[in-house]
Scaffold this active site. Structure first.
Site, PDB file in Angstrom:
ATOM      1  N   MET A  31      22.653   6.121  11.950  1.00 27.83           N
ATOM      2  CA  MET A  31      21.647   7.204  11.440  1.00 27.83           C
ATOM      3  C   MET A  31      22.766   8.434  10.831  1.00 27.83           C
ATOM      4  SD  MET A  31      18.919   8.658  10.615  1.00 27.83           S
ATOM      5  CE  MET A  31      17.758   7.467  11.764  1.00 27.83           C
ATOM      6  N   CYS A  32      22.297   8.798   9.753  1.00 27.36           N
ATOM      7  CA  CYS A  32      23.161   9.898   9.063  1.00 27.36           C
ATOM      8  C   CYS A  32      21.915  10.842   8.419  1.00 27.36           C
ATOM      9  CB  CYS A  32      24.062   9.201   8.194  1.00 27.36           C
ATOM     10  SG  CYS A  32      25.409   8.194   9.174  1.00 27.36           S
TER      11      CYS A  32
END
Length: 640
Positions: free
Chosen positions: A1-2
């Site tokens: 996740m970014c």
């Protein structure tokens, strides 16, 4: 996740060298482990790339990444299959390596067609001045775009912010394919042309007509300075799933199960189906493919390899790496049971159960003293304190449906595997806290969606995934905050297995053919109705949502089955909808949960009863509109 973002300006003299503070703040919350920015300048434009990383696998890789040619890559995704990436490798590094070796547009499309798993990306090719971006087929990762009306700038980001007055500036990038912009040409013409590369099945008919309609839909909400055109080479991405089986029975379906259609659902009702060898085989195939999907989602992350001390093996002091959004309903309990198969036995699993607390109108009774003796959790403002009983039948949360089914589901899981530490996290939210955090923060994450339903589900998922609550222990309630970075959710089951009431209405009105159409429509719009919003809301806590029911192999398996093997809506609620999943639950030993009827999250958690119960789900929600931005004060007040 970014959190990924690219801000482009075609007015170089007025270019801002940093993102707006509120946008940067929202991006940083998604990626707390590393933040980096990179500025790329050309003669007629400038691009600011901003990457914010949540480290989950392989070596921590700062984003954006750049190669020797000056190409830049931002990646928010997980590769669970289709592209060769070893368990210990970092998918950002490997995807950029593969992308850098692509020689043609077709090579790029082939690469993204092969990725199994959720993703969104931004890719800048320096030599050609091309900016590529897009989301996976289901839209499991959020990506928004914003264009200036005069063609002077654009911004593409995982998350946006809402301007005062409720003006819609951000829109979701459609999960209809990949887009490419020629930045040099756009700077010269002050007109942004989005070259479109859509998803397509190789055997699909009426492709031209279908994509003309898609182009028209995408263009409808864009400024006049922005246009969408089919790519010149008419190249496509290959759809990652098989077509939906729309076969209808040649004769009316007659089974001995219909004789009991008027009888209240019982375990025996479901077991009748499992006496059919074909149905039993299909159910076990479903369990196998779903189990593999869950396995990939619970094992693809960093774990502490050193064994825990013996004294913490049976306590909640041992860190849970995986959490499940857990109502006790059929979707979440099957996911939890399958996760239990693959997660190391010395590792707890967090079951996140949210309840919205409405104040009692009656005066306190003698029961209050008993509650105070046992203690229960108050989680207002993210600070947990023990006030009254967790698990006592007199507390407010005991009247919330999802709390009741959640506790029952916990007991079933404990029976299935008593060796596992199951952390049932009771998350209680007051009206005051709901209103405050919606106003200051959650509204920015739900946007650009803006209905009453988006408000209810967005807020419920935000508080649940925050994981601040308490555990019921033999010694009373204990404050607890989930540290799990990966959150499993059951979204996708209702859409594919006729779980909504509208499926039943459609079937009763127009039959199986119409039910097939409804299922196809539900899956086709899941990106715009659910997934982008849920990704923004869960990602805001520095956690990653993973969706086992939307694994490409799971969807393809379910798509291959005729509708009557997935659901039988001639049977009563609690049996007919999501039939194949209920049968899977019986085979997994989850007999009580297998018979629970569908209950929407907004009703099960009681958030729909908190403010205005007379609203329609599709109404525009005024509570999501912002008067002023207050993110900075929120940052100081909350420790989540």
């Amino acid at each position: 996740m970014c959190g990924i973002c690219c801000s482009v300006s075609f007015s170089v003299e007025h270019f801002e060298i940093d993102l707006k503070e509120d946008l940067l703040y929202n991006l940083k919350r998604r990626g707390p482990n590393n933040c980096k920015q990179l500025l790329k300048s050309a003669a007629s434009y400038q691009c600011l790339f901003s990457g914010h990383v949540l480290h989950l696998r392989g070596v921590l890789t700062a984003q954006p990444v750049e190669n020797e040619r000056g190409d830049v890559f931002l990646w928010n995704g997980e590769v669970f299959g289709g592209v060769k990436i070893e368990t210990e490798e970092n998918d950002t590094q490997m995807m950029f390596k593969y992308l850098s070796s692509c020689k043609t547009e077709a090579d790029i499309l082939s690469l993204f067609s092969g990725v199994q798993g959720p993703w969104s990306f931004i890719y800048y090719q320096a030599s050609s001045h091309y900016l590529w971006f897009g989301r996976d087929f289901f839209g499991r990762r959020s990506l928004l775009w914003q264009f200036s009306n005069l063609g002077k700038s654009l911004c593409i980001s995982s998350v946006g912010t809402q301007a005062s007055g409720g003006t819609k500036q951000w829109q979701e990038v459609p999960a209809a394919g990949i887009f490419r912009i020629d930045l040099k040409s756009a700077a010269n013409s002050r007109c942004v042309i989005l070259n479109f590369y859509p998803w397509k099945r190789v055997s699909a008919k009426n492709v031209t007509e279908e994509h003309v309609n898609v182009l028209t839909q995408i263009s409808a909400d864009l400024p006049t300075s922005v246009s969408v055109v089919m790519n010149e080479a008419t190249l496509y991405l290959a759809k990652p799933i098989v077509p939906l089986n729309v076969t209808l029975p040649q004769a009316p379906l007659e089974t001995h199960c219909r004789k009991i259609s008027s009888v209240p659902p019982t375990k025996e009702t479901l077991e009748v189906f499992l006496t059919d060898e074909h149905m039993k085989r299909v159910v076990h195939q479903f369990i196998d493919v779903l189990s593999i999907a869950v396995k990939r989602r619970v094992l693809y992350l960093l774990r502490d390899k050193s064994p825990p001390p013996e004294e913490v093996l049976k306590t909640c002091d041992r860190k849970a790496n995986i959490a499940v959004l857990f109502s006790g309903g059929i979707d979440s309990i099957v996911i939890a049971a399958l996760a239990d198969r693959h997660i190391p036995i010395d590792e707890p699993i967090d079951l996140l159960n949210v309840a919205f607390m409405m104040k009692e109108k009656t005066t306190p009774t003698h029961h209050s003293n008993r509650r105070e003796q046992k203690g229960y959790c108050d989680t207002s403002s993210g600070e947990v304190s023990v006030k009254a009983s967790a698990g006592d039948g007199d507390s407010l949360e005991d009247k919330v449906p999802d709390r009741i089914t959640g506790r029952a589901g916990l007991k079933e899981l404990q029976t299935v595997n008593p060796s596992r530490v199951w952390n049932f996290v009771e998350i209680n939210v007051s009206l005051e806290e709901l209103q405050k955090l919606r106003r200051t923060h959650i509204c920015h994450l739900v946007q650009p969606l803006d209905t009453v339903l988006d408000d209810s589900i967005g807020c419920a998922v935000w508080f649940a995934s925050r994981g601040v609550g308490c555990l019921a222990t033999p010694d009373g309630a204990k404050s607890y905050q989930s540290k799990a970075k990966v959150i499993l959710t059951g979204i996708g089951a209702d859409e594919q297995l006729a779980g909504y009431s509208r499926h039943r209405v459609r079937f009763q009105t127009l039959g199986l053919g119409a039910l097939n159409e409804e299922v196809a429509m539900e899956l086709g719009r899941i990106s715009s109705r659910n997934l982008g919003r849920d990704d923004r809301v869960i990602g805001d806590h520095g956690k990653e949502a993973r969706f086992p029911f939307l694994d490409e192999n799971v969807v393809s398996f379910l798509n291959s089955l005729p509708i009557w093997e997935k659901a039988d809506l001639a049977l009563p609620r609690g049996v007919g909808e999501k039939l194949i999943l209920r049968l899977a639950a019986v085979e997994l030993g989850l007999t009580a949960s297998a018979l629970l009827p569908k209950r929407a999250m907004q009703f099960g958690s009681r958030i729909a009863k908190m403010e205005n119960s007379k609203e329609k789900a599709s109404d525009r929600c005024g509570r999501l509109q912002v008067i002023s931005l207050e993110n900075l004060s929120f940052a100081k007040e909350t420790k989540s």
